[in-house]
Design an enzyme around this catalytic site. Structure first.
Site, mmCIF file in Angstrom:
data_model
loop_
_atom_site.group_PDB
_atom_site.id
_atom_site.type_symbol
_atom_site.label_atom_id
_atom_site.label_comp_id
_atom_site.label_asym_id
_atom_site.label_seq_id
_atom_site.Cartn_x
_atom_site.Cartn_y
_atom_site.Cartn_z
ATOM 1 C CE LYS A 246 23.067 0.200 99.558
ATOM 2 N NZ LYS A 246 23.231 1.454 100.427
ATOM 3 N NE ARG A 251 25.372 7.506 92.992
ATOM 4 C CZ ARG A 251 23.846 6.684 92.492
ATOM 5 N NH1 ARG A 251 22.863 6.459 93.209
ATOM 6 N NH2 ARG A 251 24.214 6.307 90.661
ATOM 7 N NE ARG A 266 18.732 9.497 96.757
ATOM 8 C CZ ARG A 266 18.612 8.652 96.394
ATOM 9 N NH1 ARG A 266 19.204 7.385 96.766
ATOM 10 N NH2 ARG A 266 16.784 7.919 96.358
ATOM 11 C CD GLU A 295 27.943 5.802 99.411
ATOM 12 O OE1 GLU A 295 26.807 6.205 97.310
ATOM 13 O OE2 GLU A 295 26.942 5.640 99.577
ATOM 14 C CG PHE A 335 29.325 2.924 91.976
ATOM 15 C CD1 PHE A 335 28.739 3.152 91.090
ATOM 16 C CD2 PHE A 335 30.030 3.553 93.035
ATOM 17 C CE1 PHE A 335 28.001 3.875 91.816
ATOM 18 C CE2 PHE A 335 28.447 4.263 93.632
ATOM 19 C CZ PHE A 335 27.862 4.450 92.629
ATOM 20 N NE ARG A 410 14.034 3.485 94.356
ATOM 21 C CZ ARG A 410 15.186 3.893 94.953
ATOM 22 N NH1 ARG A 410 15.826 2.920 94.518
ATOM 23 N NH2 ARG A 410 14.809 4.674 95.527
ATOM 24 C CE LYS A 416 17.667 -0.178 97.574
ATOM 25 N NZ LYS A 416 17.035 0.994 98.242
HETATM 26 P P1 AMP Z 1 19.457 3.523 98.753
HETATM 27 O O1 AMP Z 1 20.251 5.006 99.095
HETATM 28 O O2 AMP Z 1 19.804 2.339 100.098
HETATM 29 O O3 AMP Z 1 18.306 3.249 97.665
HETATM 30 O O4 AMP Z 1 21.557 2.859 98.155
HETATM 31 C C1 AMP Z 1 21.661 2.726 97.091
HETATM 32 C C2 AMP Z 1 22.338 4.101 97.369
HETATM 33 O O5 AMP Z 1 23.553 3.078 98.342
HETATM 34 C C3 AMP Z 1 22.997 4.527 96.567
HETATM 35 O O6 AMP Z 1 22.591 5.411 95.636
HETATM 36 C C4 AMP Z 1 24.234 4.950 96.363
HETATM 37 O O7 AMP Z 1 24.787 5.771 97.251
HETATM 38 C C5 AMP Z 1 25.219 3.669 97.846
HETATM 39 N N1 AMP Z 1 26.568 2.835 96.907
HETATM 40 C C6 AMP Z 1 27.638 2.392 98.185
HETATM 41 N N2 AMP Z 1 27.478 1.516 97.193
HETATM 42 C C7 AMP Z 1 27.555 1.080 96.212
HETATM 43 C C8 AMP Z 1 27.393 1.136 94.699
HETATM 44 N N3 AMP Z 1 29.201 -0.011 95.201
HETATM 45 N N4 AMP Z 1 26.865 0.651 93.554
HETATM 46 C C9 AMP Z 1 25.577 1.517 93.692
HETATM 47 N N5 AMP Z 1 25.088 2.062 94.322
HETATM 48 C C10 AMP Z 1 26.056 2.188 95.830
#
Ligand code: AMP
Length: 583
Positions: A246, A251, A266, A295, A335, A410, A416
């Site tokens: 991650k 994004r 995003r 990303e 990805f 979602r 994650k």
């Molecule tokens: P969050 O913003 O904490 O909800 O986490 C999801 C976000 O992680 C996504 O919107 C991406 O911006 C980021 N991200 C980073 N690496 C990845 C990955 N390998 N696959 C999907 N999302 C990723």
């Protein structure tokens, strides 16, 4: 429809804070207008002239609007400024100076067209052209219309109409109930264009909406990730998964359509100009058209290290992009792929889409394939997680290999897992600032005491409170946040805010802040998740980790549903408190 009629309806919307009333009034507007009016009205009520992803801005700030108002109503500028100080709202200032009614009113379509002309004026002398165009337009409008025109131009509509409200209103206009909402929402997730959806529904009905497909050049709403507490829970729920690092960057949705590349954030804002190196890399890909998801992260070749989120986003300042592109070039870890050469790939299983990514990016050293490890073992997943954390990354994302790309969803197709501070895996929460308190002592100097913060209730399209924030920022941080908040202060509680607390100043929901907390607790005073018989939720010991003004809209904040899930998860046996990561 005349603009004056639309303005009268906007007035009615302004007067209510009940969502059902908003939906009813807006659906009446939709029912009353012709096909050609659907798009302009949909954009105008959102304070826009085009869908959000098209960078069409009217480009007239408060200062120029004051000049236009003075010109339109033949009053000295000083008088406009003085009146505006009293009213605190340039829309109302214009309303006070404009004639109460006029015999003629331009149509909604004409006003939209004239604003569009103003927005697209460019080159030498364009500022004067914009000013003259706007002064002329104001001169043709009555007082209520002038108020709303000014607010549209400033992007300060204050009506409380979010995307779900527009979708509900469209469903009501067509069917008299909310039954079309799922079809409308699915089409919206694929196209991100509410105006297009309004027109398509009218022209071609539900079948037309189904036929609206993903296309290169038009962003789709990104797939999002769920949370689970630990690797064991992930394997138990998903079975075999693909695990990826991650990355803590931005994004990016990268589109190539023939010779044209566009890159979206995003929240679907166009960011193409900010990433010349990604643009160049995408344009050399050996495909006619493609949409990639990834990303973006800045890479420092000297230290051979990836640069943290805050620095990556320094790009958002328009200056010095070329210089930064040379010093810390941007790379993107790709990805996913959603579209290629005319085909919608979103229904394909992830495993297949990932193969397409690998094949497409084989030769690029700027667009890199995010590595994928396949496993059904909690031990392997734990090792991957720890490995990535020790390499300075945020954690991992585990993905179902058989899942389609579900735009805007979602769900547990992606989960994650992030780093933690106390042996427990956890996550930060994105909250929206809703109010500020004056504060005492040193804080009062900055004008920022505690901040009232909320999360988003996507079912009700409203912001509900969850916490007061008072710690986590340096003095400089508080000063900065105060500066940003000043322009968002409003006298009355904003339309979509549901709060028992009354802060010293209300804020238009706009700024998203990432916070870390020890625990989610039930609260009789916070409205997040509160129903007739259930208390709300509050955060225990919240502290600010970072400001997310760069890439999150208020509606992208953590939702009540997620908070409820996190609350349930923290009560599971063997789980500690949700302690988030430190950046
Ligand atoms: P969050 O913003 O904490 O909800 O986490 C999801 C976000 O992680 C996504 O919107 C991406 O911006 C980021 N991200 C980073 N690496 C990845 C990955 N390998 N696959 C999907 N999302 C990723």
């Amino acid at each position: 429809m005349k603009f004056v009629e639309l303005a009268a309806n906007l007035d009615q919307m302004e007067a209510t804070s009940k969502r059902n009333d908003l939906v009813r009034i807006l659906s009446d507007v939709y029912r009353a207008c012709s096909v050609d009016e659907l798009e302009p009205i949909t954009y105008l009520i959102q304070g826009r002239l085009a869908p959000f992803f098209e960078p069409v801005e009217i480009g007239l700030g408060e200062r120029l609007l004051i000049t236009a108002i003075a010109g339109a109503y033949s009053v000295p500028k000083e008088e406009v400024i003085k009146l505006n100080r009293q009213t605190g709202d340039l829309g109302i200032t214009a309303q006070r100076l404009a004639p109460a009614s006029l015999r003629e009113s331009p149509s909604v379509v004409e006003v939209h067209q004239r604003l569009f002309q103003i927005a697209t004026a460019g080159g030498a002398g364009s500022q004067q052209e914009k000013l003259d165009g706007f002064t002329g337009l104001l001169g043709d409008l009555d007082s209520t219309s002038a108020k709303h025109l000014v607010r549209i131009t400033l992007g300060k509509m204050r009506l409380g109409i979010g995307d779900p409200t527009v979708l509900d209103a469209l469903s009501f206009a067509k069917k008299g109930d909310r039954s079309l909402r799922p079809v409308l929402e699915a089409a919206y997730n694929r196209t991100s264009d509410l105006g297009l959806i309004a027109r398509t529904l009218e022209e071609a009905g539900e079948a037309g909406l189904d036929a609206l497909k993903v296309r290169a050049g038009h962003p789709l709403r990104p797939q999002l990730a769920e949370r689970l507490p630990n690797p064991e829970a992930v394997i138990k729920k998903l079975g075999i998964v693909g695990v990826q690092p991650k990355y803590d960057g931005l994004r990016v949705q990268i589109h190539k359509n023939a010779d044209e590349v566009s890159i979206f954030s995003r929240n679907l804002e166009s960011m193409t100009e900010m990433f010349p190196e990604l643009d160049a890399a995408a344009s050399t890909l050996n495909v006619e058209s493609v949409i990639l998801d990834g990303e973006a992260i800045a890479y420092n070749a000297e230290s051979e290290e990836y640069v943290p989120f805050q620095e990556t986003t320094a790009r958002r300042r328009k200056e010095g992009i070329q210089e930064m592109a040379a010093r810390v070039p941007m790379r993107a870890f790709v990805f996913d792929v959603m579209f290629r050469d005319g085909s919608d790939l979103t229904p394909l299983p992830y495993q297949r889409r990932f193969e397409v990514v690998q094949e497409l990016l084989r030769e690029s050293d700027t667009l890199l394939t995010a590595p994928l490890t396949t496993t059904d073992s909690a031990e392997v997943l734990t090792r991957e997680l720890l490995d990535n954390i020790s390499r300075g990354l945020e954690g991992v994302v585990a993905k179902r290999l058989d899942s389609p790309y579900q735009a805007g969803a979602r769900n547990f197709n992606w989960v994650k897992l992030k780093r933690n501070t106390s042996g427990q895996l956890n996550d930060t929460i994105d909250v929206v600032l809703l109010g500020s308190y004056r504060g005492k002592g040193k804080r009062a100097e900055f004008g920022a005491g505690a901040l009232l913060a909320g999360v988003y209730d996507s079912d009700k399209d409203e912001f509900v409170t969850i916490s007061k924030l008072g710690t986590g920022l340096s003095d400089q941080g508080w000063r900065e946040i105060h500066e940003r908040l000043a322009s968002l202060e409003v006298a009355e509680k904003p339309a979509r805010v549901n709060s028992i607390f009354v802060p010293d100043a209300w804020l238009e929901p706009a700024i998203v802040v990432e916070v870390l907390a020890d625990e989610i607790t039930p609260s009789p005073r916070h409205t997040a998740g509160m129903t007739g018989d259930r208390p709300g939720f509050a955060l225990r010991f919240p502290r600010i980790v970072s400001l997310r003004t760069q890439d999150k809209k208020p509606e992208d904040a953590t939702t009540v549903r997620e908070i409820r899930e996190m609350f349930e998860q923290q009560r599971q046996p063997g789980r500690g408190r949700p302690v988030g990561r430190q950046r």
